[in-house]
Design a protein around this motif. Structure first.
Motif, PDB file in Angstrom:
ATOM      1  N   PRO A  58      34.047  51.606  24.389  1.00  0.00           N
ATOM      2  CA  PRO A  58      33.844  50.246  23.870  1.00  0.00           C
ATOM      3  C   PRO A  58      34.635  49.234  24.706  1.00  0.00           C
ATOM      4  O   PRO A  58      35.830  49.411  24.946  1.00  0.00           O
ATOM      5  CB  PRO A  58      34.383  50.342  22.439  1.00  0.00           C
ATOM      6  N   GLY A  59      33.967  48.213  25.209  1.00  0.00           N
ATOM      7  CA  GLY A  59      34.614  47.246  26.083  1.00  0.00           C
ATOM      8  C   GLY A  59      34.728  47.699  27.518  1.00  0.00           C
ATOM      9  O   GLY A  59      35.253  46.974  28.367  1.00  0.00           O
ATOM     10  N   GLY A  60      34.235  48.887  27.819  1.00  0.00           N
ATOM     11  CA  GLY A  60      34.345  49.437  29.174  1.00  0.00           C
ATOM     12  C   GLY A  60      33.503  48.670  30.179  1.00  0.00           C
ATOM     13  O   GLY A  60      32.414  48.184  29.864  1.00  0.00           O
ATOM     14  N   LEU A  61      34.019  48.565  31.392  1.00  0.00           N
ATOM     15  CA  LEU A  61      33.375  47.780  32.454  1.00  0.00           C
ATOM     16  C   LEU A  61      33.161  48.621  33.699  1.00  0.00           C
ATOM     17  O   LEU A  61      34.073  49.297  34.171  1.00  0.00           O
ATOM     18  CB  LEU A  61      34.251  46.576  32.810  1.00  0.00           C
ATOM     19  N   ASN A  62      31.932  48.579  34.235  1.00  0.00           N
ATOM     20  CA  ASN A  62      31.683  49.023  35.605  1.00  0.00           C
ATOM     21  C   ASN A  62      31.758  47.749  36.432  1.00  0.00           C
ATOM     22  O   ASN A  62      30.830  46.938  36.414  1.00  0.00           O
ATOM     23  CB  ASN A  62      30.312  49.687  35.724  1.00  0.00           C
ATOM     24  N   PRO A  63      32.870  47.517  37.135  1.00  0.00           N
ATOM     25  CA  PRO A  63      33.172  46.194  37.689  1.00  0.00           C
ATOM     26  C   PRO A  63      32.220  45.771  38.791  1.00  0.00           C
ATOM     27  O   PRO A  63      31.470  46.599  39.344  1.00  0.00           O
ATOM     28  CB  PRO A  63      34.596  46.364  38.224  1.00  0.00           C
ATOM     29  N   PRO A  64      32.217  44.475  39.123  1.00  0.00           N
ATOM     30  CA  PRO A  64      31.331  43.980  40.175  1.00  0.00           C
ATOM     31  C   PRO A  64      31.450  44.798  41.464  1.00  0.00           C
ATOM     32  O   PRO A  64      32.547  45.003  41.976  1.00  0.00           O
ATOM     33  CB  PRO A  64      31.804  42.529  40.372  1.00  0.00           C
ATOM     34  N   HIS A  65      30.294  45.256  41.946  1.00  0.00           N
ATOM     35  CA  HIS A  65      30.266  46.100  43.132  1.00  0.00           C
ATOM     36  C   HIS A  65      28.898  45.991  43.783  1.00  0.00           C
ATOM     37  O   HIS A  65      27.970  45.399  43.228  1.00  0.00           O
ATOM     38  CB  HIS A  65      30.549  47.558  42.762  1.00  0.00           C
ATOM     39  N   ILE A 122      25.629  42.041  44.452  1.00  0.00           N
ATOM     40  CA  ILE A 122      26.779  42.281  43.585  1.00  0.00           C
ATOM     41  C   ILE A 122      26.285  42.400  42.145  1.00  0.00           C
ATOM     42  O   ILE A 122      25.555  41.533  41.650  1.00  0.00           O
ATOM     43  CB  ILE A 122      27.806  41.136  43.698  1.00  0.00           C
ATOM     44  N   HIS A 123      26.683  43.468  41.449  1.00  0.00           N
ATOM     45  CA  HIS A 123      26.232  43.669  40.075  1.00  0.00           C
ATOM     46  C   HIS A 123      27.316  44.355  39.244  1.00  0.00           C
ATOM     47  O   HIS A 123      28.310  44.850  39.776  1.00  0.00           O
ATOM     48  CB  HIS A 123      24.927  44.462  40.041  1.00  0.00           C
ATOM     49  N   PHE A 124      27.097  44.376  37.931  1.00  0.00           N
ATOM     50  CA  PHE A 124      28.111  44.887  36.998  1.00  0.00           C
ATOM     51  C   PHE A 124      27.436  45.319  35.700  1.00  0.00           C
ATOM     52  O   PHE A 124      26.290  44.955  35.421  1.00  0.00           O
ATOM     53  CB  PHE A 124      29.160  43.809  36.700  1.00  0.00           C
ATOM     54  N   GLY A 128      26.436  54.882  48.520  1.00  0.00           N
ATOM     55  CA  GLY A 128      27.727  54.249  48.755  1.00  0.00           C
ATOM     56  C   GLY A 128      28.040  53.215  47.701  1.00  0.00           C
ATOM     57  O   GLY A 128      27.169  52.779  46.941  1.00  0.00           O
ATOM     58  N   VAL A 129      29.298  52.809  47.632  1.00  0.00           N
ATOM     59  CA  VAL A 129      29.707  51.771  46.688  1.00  0.00           C
ATOM     60  C   VAL A 129      30.891  51.020  47.258  1.00  0.00           C
ATOM     61  O   VAL A 129      31.796  51.621  47.851  1.00  0.00           O
ATOM     62  CB  VAL A 129      30.057  52.370  45.300  1.00  0.00           C
ATOM     63  N   THR A 130      30.874  49.699  47.114  1.00  0.00           N
ATOM     64  CA  THR A 130      32.000  48.848  47.480  1.00  0.00           C
ATOM     65  C   THR A 130      32.351  48.015  46.256  1.00  0.00           C
ATOM     66  O   THR A 130      31.572  47.147  45.855  1.00  0.00           O
ATOM     67  CB  THR A 130      31.659  47.909  48.654  1.00  0.00           C
ATOM     68  N   THR A 131      33.487  48.310  45.633  1.00  0.00           N
ATOM     69  CA  THR A 131      33.949  47.535  44.479  1.00  0.00           C
ATOM     70  C   THR A 131      34.636  46.282  45.010  1.00  0.00           C
ATOM     71  O   THR A 131      35.593  46.374  45.791  1.00  0.00           O
ATOM     72  CB  THR A 131      34.915  48.363  43.614  1.00  0.00           C
ATOM     73  N   ILE A 132      34.152  45.122  44.600  1.00  0.00           N
ATOM     74  CA  ILE A 132      34.568  43.869  45.221  1.00  0.00           C
ATOM     75  C   ILE A 132      36.072  43.646  45.140  1.00  0.00           C
ATOM     76  O   ILE A 132      36.744  43.425  46.152  1.00  0.00           O
ATOM     77  CB  ILE A 132      33.824  42.671  44.590  1.00  0.00           C
ATOM     78  N   ALA A 133      36.634  43.702  43.939  1.00  0.00           N
ATOM     79  CA  ALA A 133      38.069  43.434  43.781  1.00  0.00           C
ATOM     80  C   ALA A 133      38.919  44.440  44.547  1.00  0.00           C
ATOM     81  O   ALA A 133      39.889  44.081  45.219  1.00  0.00           O
ATOM     82  CB  ALA A 133      38.439  43.449  42.296  1.00  0.00           C
ATOM     83  N   LYS A 134      38.533  45.708  44.473  1.00  0.00           N
ATOM     84  CA  LYS A 134      39.291  46.759  45.155  1.00  0.00           C
ATOM     85  C   LYS A 134      39.232  46.599  46.669  1.00  0.00           C
ATOM     86  O   LYS A 134      40.226  46.803  47.375  1.00  0.00           O
ATOM     87  CB  LYS A 134      38.749  48.125  44.746  1.00  0.00           C
TER      88      LYS A 134
END
Length: 233
Positions: free
Chosen positions: A112-119, A167-169, A190-196
């Motif tokens: 609950p409240g979990g996020l797959n962050p912008p990537h 970019i999606h989330f 592949g995946v690139t997490t924006i913030a990371k």
């Protein structure tokens, strides 16, 4: 991994059908030139020193059903982390038989409240189907298209498309766990997490660059870099 499994045969069959249809319409990876090219995992130094666009093929006579099988998506992932989500991938690294087929899957579990962050996925378009729960999802277009946000609240059985490399989330806005299955148009999207990527790069980006880019105080940038640096190390 947490105990228990989530089973929904009808929904899973629909997701796989959508995946197959999508692959026929738009596959980005190169088309195969034989029935299959099961990825060869080898420590042979002569081969491992050569980089190719994909994987070397196993001798077809040595291929077994296990090369096309993966059971890792049947179990719920452990979401006990700061983001409250976990992605379980089923790409060529898990299923050698996907090599050259231009297709893969992923299961995403959300507390609950979990996020797959912008990537972004640098090599794939994604089709996501909600198996359980309620998700707020969206993607942002390129600068050329005004950085427009396309978003939607999805319920069980709903499907949403994230266009190639946008970019999606996904955010679980429900009060219970959520599960989604994604199909991707690459054997290894592949995946690139924006913030990371921005704040946790190795080596770190000069704080002066990020201070000007984000128009914030340098202390804010250094704080964020420290957060992601410790996360990555």
């Amino acid at each position: 991994m947490m105990k228990g499994a989530t089973h929904c045969p009808a929904a899973a069959a629909f997701a796989l059908l959508a995946l197959a249809t999508f692959h026929l319409v738009s596959a980005f990876d190169p088309s195969p030139l034989q029935d299959f090219c099961v990825a060869l995992n080898t420590t042979n130094t002569d081969i491992s020193a050569v980089f190719v666009n994909g994987r070397f093929c196993k001798d077809p006579k040595m291929v077994t059903p296990e090369d096309f099988f993966f059971s890792g998506l049947r179990m719920r992932g452990n979401t006990s982390n700061p983001l409250g989500s976990i992605v379980t991938q089923a790409n060529v690294q898990q299923i050698a038989g996907l090599n050259t087929l231009g297709i893969s899957l992923a299961r995403i579990d959300y507390a609950p409240g979990g996020l797959n962050p912008p990537h972004i996925h640098p090599r794939a378009t994604e089709v996501l189907m909600v198996m359980e729960g309620t998700l707020y999802v969206g993607f942002v277009t390129s600068n050329d298209n005004g950085n427009r946000l396309f978003s939607k609240v999805l319920y069980k059985g709903d499907v949403f498309v994230f266009p190639f490399a946008q970019i999606h989330f996904q955010l679980n806005i429900g009060k219970v766990n959520a599960v989604a299955v994604s199909s991707l148009s690459s054997q290894f999207p592949g995946v690139t997490t924006i913030a990371k990527a921005v704040f946790g790069s190795n080596p770190s980006i000069n704080p002066d660059v990020l201070t000007k880019a984000f128009q914030v105080d340098k202390n804010v940038v250094q704080y964020l870099q420290n957060q992601f640096w410790y996360d990555n190390n």
